[in-house]
Design a protein around this motif. Structure first.
Motif, mmCIF file in Angstrom:
data_model
loop_
_atom_site.group_PDB
_atom_site.id
_atom_site.type_symbol
_atom_site.label_atom_id
_atom_site.label_comp_id
_atom_site.label_asym_id
_atom_site.label_seq_id
_atom_site.Cartn_x
_atom_site.Cartn_y
_atom_site.Cartn_z
ATOM 1 N N PHE A 70 -7.232 2.606 -14.226
ATOM 2 C CA PHE A 70 -6.115 2.352 -13.309
ATOM 3 C C PHE A 70 -6.364 1.041 -12.557
ATOM 4 C CE2 PHE A 70 -3.326 2.714 -9.732
ATOM 5 C CZ PHE A 70 -2.343 3.631 -10.058
ATOM 6 N N ARG A 71 -7.603 0.867 -12.071
ATOM 7 C CA ARG A 71 -7.952 -0.331 -11.296
ATOM 8 C C ARG A 71 -7.888 -1.597 -12.146
ATOM 9 N NH1 ARG A 71 -12.290 3.344 -9.476
ATOM 10 N NH2 ARG A 71 -11.660 4.161 -7.413
ATOM 11 N N ILE A 119 4.172 2.764 -10.302
ATOM 12 C CA ILE A 119 3.153 3.775 -10.004
ATOM 13 C C ILE A 119 3.434 5.055 -10.786
ATOM 14 C CG2 ILE A 119 2.195 5.259 -8.190
ATOM 15 C CD1 ILE A 119 2.570 2.925 -6.251
ATOM 16 N N ALA A 157 -5.415 -3.185 -9.694
ATOM 17 C CA ALA A 157 -4.861 -2.428 -8.560
ATOM 18 C C ALA A 157 -5.983 -1.702 -7.833
ATOM 19 C CB ALA A 157 -3.829 -1.424 -9.064
ATOM 20 N N TYR A 171 -3.512 10.112 -3.324
ATOM 21 C CA TYR A 171 -4.221 8.865 -3.549
ATOM 22 C C TYR A 171 -3.625 7.747 -2.692
ATOM 23 C CZ TYR A 171 -6.138 11.011 -7.794
ATOM 24 O OH TYR A 171 -6.797 11.832 -8.677
ATOM 25 N N GLU A 172 -4.479 6.798 -2.313
ATOM 26 C CA GLU A 172 -3.986 5.550 -1.712
ATOM 27 C C GLU A 172 -4.045 4.481 -2.793
ATOM 28 O OE1 GLU A 172 -5.097 3.727 2.365
ATOM 29 O OE2 GLU A 172 -6.198 2.516 0.874
ATOM 30 N N ILE A 173 -2.934 3.778 -2.979
ATOM 31 C CA ILE A 173 -2.825 2.778 -4.050
ATOM 32 C C ILE A 173 -2.374 1.444 -3.459
ATOM 33 C CG2 ILE A 173 -1.555 2.151 -6.151
ATOM 34 C CD1 ILE A 173 -1.396 5.199 -6.704
ATOM 35 N N GLN A 174 -2.991 0.370 -3.942
ATOM 36 C CA GLN A 174 -2.614 -0.975 -3.513
ATOM 37 C C GLN A 174 -2.224 -1.806 -4.728
ATOM 38 O OE1 GLN A 174 -6.066 -2.269 -1.210
ATOM 39 N NE2 GLN A 174 -4.974 -1.769 0.680
ATOM 40 N N ILE A 197 -7.172 1.811 -5.980
ATOM 41 C CA ILE A 197 -6.853 3.233 -5.894
ATOM 42 C C ILE A 197 -8.070 3.994 -5.387
ATOM 43 C CG2 ILE A 197 -7.435 3.601 -8.342
ATOM 44 C CD1 ILE A 197 -5.344 5.891 -8.339
ATOM 45 N N THR A 254 0.834 -1.200 0.000
ATOM 46 C CA THR A 254 0.000 0.000 0.000
ATOM 47 C C THR A 254 0.868 1.249 0.000
ATOM 48 O OG1 THR A 254 -1.679 -1.211 1.267
ATOM 49 C CG2 THR A 254 -1.889 1.191 1.184
#
Length: 247
Positions: free
Chosen positions: A152-153, A191, A166, A179-182, A168, A135
């Motif tokens: 993006f996802r 990224i 992913a 943004y929070e991204i996993q 987001i 994360t």
């Protein structure tokens, strides 16, 4: 003790991850009983054979070590750097055993980075099959539209190969939003490249979590040992009681 592949022996001895150990072998830096071995798939027995890396005799680690570091920005995720930049090795000098980083964070990124001398532990965390979620919090130079967020996802094409799905979510509404991204994969500068695909740059990037383990209150440049419970939890998730020769 049975013979094992050299890259696995190097990894278990805390020299480097299994992937990095393969490069060390190919570079001709490994000797077995006095002879250079530079062929992948070569086997040896550490209890019987004399194995040297860069002319230093290999020994199994006395103790397995698991560390968490808050890597600062402008620090290289390598144990040495020919350009003489500051490396993560400068920040973990207190470790009693020789350890190496699991994965990497790029020079301009910061956040949680794990170190170990447990080769199988490192190999499984980096394996595509374990799908350990990492994360990040990211500050971008512009806001993604709903359509871009969905793309993006679902995955974007990078160098001819689509990224894995992913997570987001926007953390705020601003001209330069956070943004929070996993992610479950970790291509180099992934990224940053994903945002570039949409015409934006990443101003700041911090990894705040690996699996269940959070960066929490660990200050920039600070290191700590994982607790026995944290190590047990990781090993349970990684199914380390199962043989995985093909990883």
């Amino acid at each position: 003790m049975a013979e094992e592949r050299l890259q696995k022996i190097l990894s278990q001895a805390g020299i480097a991850s299994r992937r990095a150990s393969e490069e060390i072998i190919l570079e001709g830096r490994v000797k077995v009983n006095g002879k250079v071995v530079n062929t992948l798939g070569s086997k040896a027995d550490l209890s019987r054979d004399h194995i040297k890396v860069d002319n230093k005799l290999l020994h199994k680690p006395q103790n397995m070590v698991y560390l968490a570091l808050h890597k600062p920005r402008e620090v290289v995720t390598t144990m040495s750097d020919p350009q003489k930049r500051k490396t993560v090795a400068d920040l973990i000098r207190g470790a009693k055993e020789r350890v190496y980083p699991i994965g990497r964070l790029d020079y301009h990124s910061e956040g949680l980075l794990l170190f170990t001398n447990d080769g199988e532990f490192a190999n499984r965390i980096m394996s595509k099959r374990t799908n350990i979620v990492k994360t990040y919090v990211v500050k971008a130079t512009g806001a993604l539209t709903e359509k871009q967020l969905e793309e993006f996802r679902n995955g974007v094409p990078l160098f001819g190969k689509k990224t894995k799905p992913a997570g987001i979510k926007a953390l705020n509404r601003a001209e330069n939003p956070w943004y929070e991204i996993q992610l479950t994969e970790g291509r180099q500068n992934q990224i940053r490249m994903m945002f570039k695909h949409f015409g934006f740059l990443v101003e700041k990037l911090k990894r705040v979590k690996i699996g269940f383990l959070e960066l929490a209150s660990l200050k920039s440049g600070q290191m700590r040992h994982l607790t026995p419970e944290e190590v047990r939890k990781f090993k349970h998730i990684l199914k380390m009681d199962e043989a995985d020769e093909n990883d």
